[in-house]
Design an enzyme around this catalytic site. Structure first.
Site, PDB file in Angstrom:
ATOM      1  N   CYS A   1       0.811  -1.279   0.098  1.00 51.68           N
ATOM      2  CA  CYS A   1       0.065   0.037   0.145  1.00 51.68           C
ATOM      3  C   CYS A   1       0.894   1.325   0.056  1.00 51.68           C
ATOM      4  CB  CYS A   1      -0.852  -0.100   1.094  1.00 51.68           C
ATOM      5  SG  CYS A   1      -2.024   1.415   1.388  1.00 51.68           S
TER       6      CYS A   1
ATOM      7  N   LYS B   1       2.215  -9.208  -0.396  1.00 53.54           N
ATOM      8  CA  LYS B   1       2.166  -8.526  -1.875  1.00 53.54           C
ATOM      9  C   LYS B   1       2.906  -7.256  -1.560  1.00 53.54           C
ATOM     10  CE  LYS B   1      -1.521  -6.950  -4.566  1.00 53.54           C
ATOM     11  NZ  LYS B   1      -1.191  -5.450  -4.969  1.00 53.54           N
TER      12      LYS B   1
ATOM     13  N   GLY C   1      -0.635  -5.757 -12.156  1.00 49.69           N
ATOM     14  CA  GLY C   1      -0.471  -4.279 -12.924  1.00 49.69           C
ATOM     15  C   GLY C   1      -0.871  -4.639 -14.497  1.00 49.69           C
TER      16      GLY C   1
END
Length: 394
Positions: free
Chosen positions: A155, A194, A256
């Protein structure tokens, strides 16, 4: 994730209310067989080296080696939306990012922010954290109901910087390692991570290897740096993801630039990744993984045709039906309505204005929104390939 403000106005209170007073269907379902499995299986801490790698791949194969995965999205990858995406080709899904401290301390937060059901598998439950003990306490509460406990190291938002979690832990690799080790050594369910990439490729590869050595069983790589927040402005670096795939021995997922079906094929081919994640494009088109494309990508594309049955309004109806079964806060539903019907509202802005004026939402009102748009002649088709061979080949 931000804590809830102490002084909510009336509109905030309404948006925090569940869309149904009946919440029993939202409860976490524990299967007796899973309970027995956890009781009989030892934590991963007894494994080392090659045994950890073998177990990582054994688990990945056991859950079916999912290729098309719903990425974690705060307030957007909740249970009804996950189920909708699963109906249209998603093989697995992440929960929204959960705040580990709030999850351990606040029962209301747990019950509202994490719900699941038997059809909601394979499932990654994602936490943000900066304290290994608190993270482990939170992870143990969801361990029986998921296939991976995931740690959010990706994040990039300002709130993550203030809270010292997500991609801002890239500045404290000692803490990153301790978070992964704490879970890997004490949980029976595998740990996934992640991440985002560093500006320097070698730093990214060293980072990935460190996570693998710490006990990470699966790595999802977002091919942008921490500073590249705008996905439309910055293209994901698939070459960096490919380098990570070649550097580690555990399964790797690519995140992505997954906007439509052709991107899935291209990404898997160019990165060698074991699966792909999609986030924002799914909000506009939850049927992306089933081969459907929005007008933005479908118009003028060779081999595509209008689909005569499915469009975003139909997807919204299906989503609302899931919400009736599995209640979520109205603020989340409102967000999905705007995402799914955004282009429709551009044609009939008065309908959007009526939605924005609506203080208290009801399912009847939302179904009527769809009917009104239909009656006004609005329909924006989704597009599909003439053949589905490419889909079945994934």
């Amino acid at each position: 994730m931000a804590t809830k403000t102490q002084n909510l106005n009336d509109e905030d209170i309404e948006d925090e209310c569940l869309c149904s007073e009946t919440t029993t269907t939202c409860s976490i379902l524990l299967d007796l067989e899973e309970t027995q499995y956890l009781a009989l299986n030892r934590p991963n801490g007894y494994l080392t080296g090659e045994s950890r790698i073998e177990r990582a791949w054994s688990h990945w194969k056991k859950i079916g080696e999912p290729k098309r995965i719903v990425a974690p999205m705060v307030d957007n990858s909740e249970l009804p939306f996950r189920l909708l995406c699963r109906n249209y080709g998603a093989d697995a899904a992440y929960t929204p990012m959960l705040h580990s401290r709030l999850f351990t301390e606040d029962e209301k937060y747990r019950s509202m922010e994490f719900t699941t059901c038997k059809e909601d598998r394979p499932l990654f439950v994602q936490f943000c954290a900066n304290n290994p003990d608190i993270l482990l306490e939170a992870a143990r509460k969801v361990e029986p109901y998921c296939d991976y406990v995931d740690i959010n190291f990706g994040c990039p938002q300002r709130i993550a910087k203030r809270g010292n979690y997500g991609a801002f832990l890239m500045d404290n690799l000692f803490l990153v390692k301790s978070l992964v080790e704490k879970l890997a050594n004490n949980l029976s369910v595998p740990v996934s991570c992640k991440i985002r990439i560093f500006p320097n490729l070698q730093d990214t590869l060293s980072y990935a290897k460190m996570l693998e050595d710490a006990g990470c069983s699966l790595l999802a790589v977002h091919g942008r740096t921490r500073d590249e927040k705008d996905g439309k402005k910055f293209r994901a670096n698939w070459e960096a993801i490919k380098a990570v795939r070649n550097a580690v021995r555990i399964p790797v997922l690519a995140n992505g630039n997954i906007r439509h079906t052709d991107d899935i094929h291209s990404c898997l081919e160019k990165t060698g990744a074991d699966g792909v994640l999609s986030a924002e494009p799914l909000l506009e088109n939850p049927a992306l993984f089933a081969g459907y494309q929005t007008a933005e990508w479908g118009l003028g594309s060779a081999g595509l045709k209008e689909d005569g049955k499915l469009d975003q309004a139909e997807l919204l109806i299906e989503y609302l039906q899931f919400c009736e079964r599995y209640p979520v806060p109205w603020r989340i539903i409102r967000s999905h309505v705007h995402k799914l019907l955004g282009e429709w509202f551009k044609i009939q802005p008065s309908v959007r204005e009526d939605l924005n004026k609506q203080y208290k939402l009801t399912f009847e009102f939302l179904y009527d929104i769809v009917n009104r748009l239909r009656e006004l002649g609005v329909r924006i088709p989704l597009y599909v390939k003439d053949t589905q061979e490419a889909i079945s080949a994934i």
